[in-house]
Scaffold this motif. Structure first.
Motif, PDB file in Angstrom:
ATOM      1  N   ASN A 118       0.879  -1.167   0.000  1.00 36.23           N
ATOM      2  CA  ASN A 118       0.000   0.000   0.000  1.00 36.23           C
ATOM      3  C   ASN A 118       0.916   1.217   0.000  1.00 36.23           C
ATOM      4  O   ASN A 118       1.775   1.350   0.887  1.00 36.23           O
ATOM      5  CB  ASN A 118      -0.905  -0.004   1.236  1.00 36.23           C
ATOM      6  CG  ASN A 118      -1.765   1.231   1.337  1.00 36.23           C
ATOM      7  OD1 ASN A 118      -1.276   2.307   1.622  1.00 36.23           O
ATOM      8  ND2 ASN A 118      -3.051   1.061   1.114  1.00 36.23           N
ATOM      9  N   SER A 148     -14.607  -7.635   3.662  1.00 40.64           N
ATOM     10  CA  SER A 148     -14.210  -6.454   4.422  1.00 40.64           C
ATOM     11  C   SER A 148     -14.391  -6.690   5.914  1.00 40.64           C
ATOM     12  O   SER A 148     -15.332  -7.364   6.339  1.00 40.64           O
ATOM     13  CB  SER A 148     -15.050  -5.240   4.016  1.00 40.64           C
ATOM     14  OG  SER A 148     -14.693  -4.765   2.742  1.00 40.64           O
ATOM     15  N   PRO A 182      -7.286  -0.653   2.031  1.00 43.92           N
ATOM     16  CA  PRO A 182      -7.838   0.099   0.891  1.00 43.92           C
ATOM     17  C   PRO A 182      -7.109   1.422   0.676  1.00 43.92           C
ATOM     18  O   PRO A 182      -6.540   2.002   1.604  1.00 43.92           O
ATOM     19  CB  PRO A 182      -9.299   0.331   1.290  1.00 43.92           C
ATOM     20  CG  PRO A 182      -9.597  -0.746   2.276  1.00 43.92           C
ATOM     21  CD  PRO A 182      -8.311  -0.967   3.021  1.00 43.92           C
ATOM     22  N   ARG A 183      -7.170   1.881  -0.533  1.00 44.63           N
ATOM     23  CA  ARG A 183      -6.488   3.129  -0.897  1.00 44.63           C
ATOM     24  C   ARG A 183      -7.101   4.340  -0.203  1.00 44.63           C
ATOM     25  O   ARG A 183      -6.409   5.301   0.100  1.00 44.63           O
ATOM     26  CB  ARG A 183      -6.559   3.307  -2.409  1.00 44.63           C
ATOM     27  CG  ARG A 183      -5.780   4.471  -2.901  1.00 44.63           C
ATOM     28  CD  ARG A 183      -5.708   4.486  -4.400  1.00 44.63           C
ATOM     29  NE  ARG A 183      -5.041   5.713  -4.821  1.00 44.63           N
ATOM     30  CZ  ARG A 183      -4.806   6.028  -6.053  1.00 44.63           C
ATOM     31  NH1 ARG A 183      -5.187   5.212  -7.012  1.00 44.63           N
ATOM     32  NH2 ARG A 183      -4.198   7.136  -6.361  1.00 44.63           N
ATOM     33  N   THR A 238     -10.054   5.903   2.809  1.00 44.63           N
ATOM     34  CA  THR A 238     -10.858   5.657   3.987  1.00 44.63           C
ATOM     35  C   THR A 238     -11.724   6.877   4.228  1.00 44.63           C
ATOM     36  O   THR A 238     -11.438   7.958   3.709  1.00 44.63           O
ATOM     37  CB  THR A 238      -9.976   5.348   5.217  1.00 44.63           C
ATOM     38  OG1 THR A 238     -10.813   4.948   6.295  1.00 44.63           O
ATOM     39  CG2 THR A 238      -9.163   6.549   5.644  1.00 44.63           C
ATOM     40  N   GLY A 286     -15.460   1.454  -0.461  1.00 48.13           N
ATOM     41  CA  GLY A 286     -14.917   0.273  -1.120  1.00 48.13           C
ATOM     42  C   GLY A 286     -15.254  -1.040  -0.441  1.00 48.13           C
ATOM     43  O   GLY A 286     -14.466  -1.981  -0.480  1.00 48.13           O
TER      44      GLY A 286
END
Length: 112
Positions: A9, A83, A101-102, A104, A78
């Motif tokens: 990430n 999740s 995730p990219r 938030t 997302g």
């Protein structure tokens, strides 16, 4: 001892990471203990979605999410079937592969 494998990430762990975990430890605590600063605006109380992650492998080995976590996850950016909120996702005996995730949603810092 199970491992939590964080996929790369750009903001949190550009190279990815393979971390030792203790059964019963949350994914968030494993990350924080190893210098991966996943945002957790509610201080791990299951009151926001800033620590949302996607468990790519090992999802079924964890205890299922409860109703409170599910309600919070409904607000996550997302959202995927695998999740979890990393403050609530408890490592069991199986390795986990986790994607941060990219994006938030932080309702406090974003002024919601």
């Amino acid at each position: 001892m199970p491992q939590v494998i964080f996929l790369p990430n750009a903001d949190h762990c550009p190279e990815g990471a393979v971390l030792e975990a203790q059964p019963g430890e949350t994914v968030l605590n494993v990350a924080l203990r190893n210098g991966i600063d996943i945002e957790h605006a509610c201080e791990k109380s299951c009151a926001c979605t800033t620590c949302h992650v996607v468990v790519r492998e090992g999802f079924a080995s964890m205890d299922p999410s409860d109703e409170l976590e599910d309600d919070m996850l409904d607000k996550a950016w997302g959202l995927e079937p695998n999740s979890r909120l990393s403050c609530q996702a408890v490592v069991a005996e199986q390795d986990l592969v986790v994607e941060i995730p990219r994006y938030t949603i932080n309702q406090v810092s974003e002024g919601h």
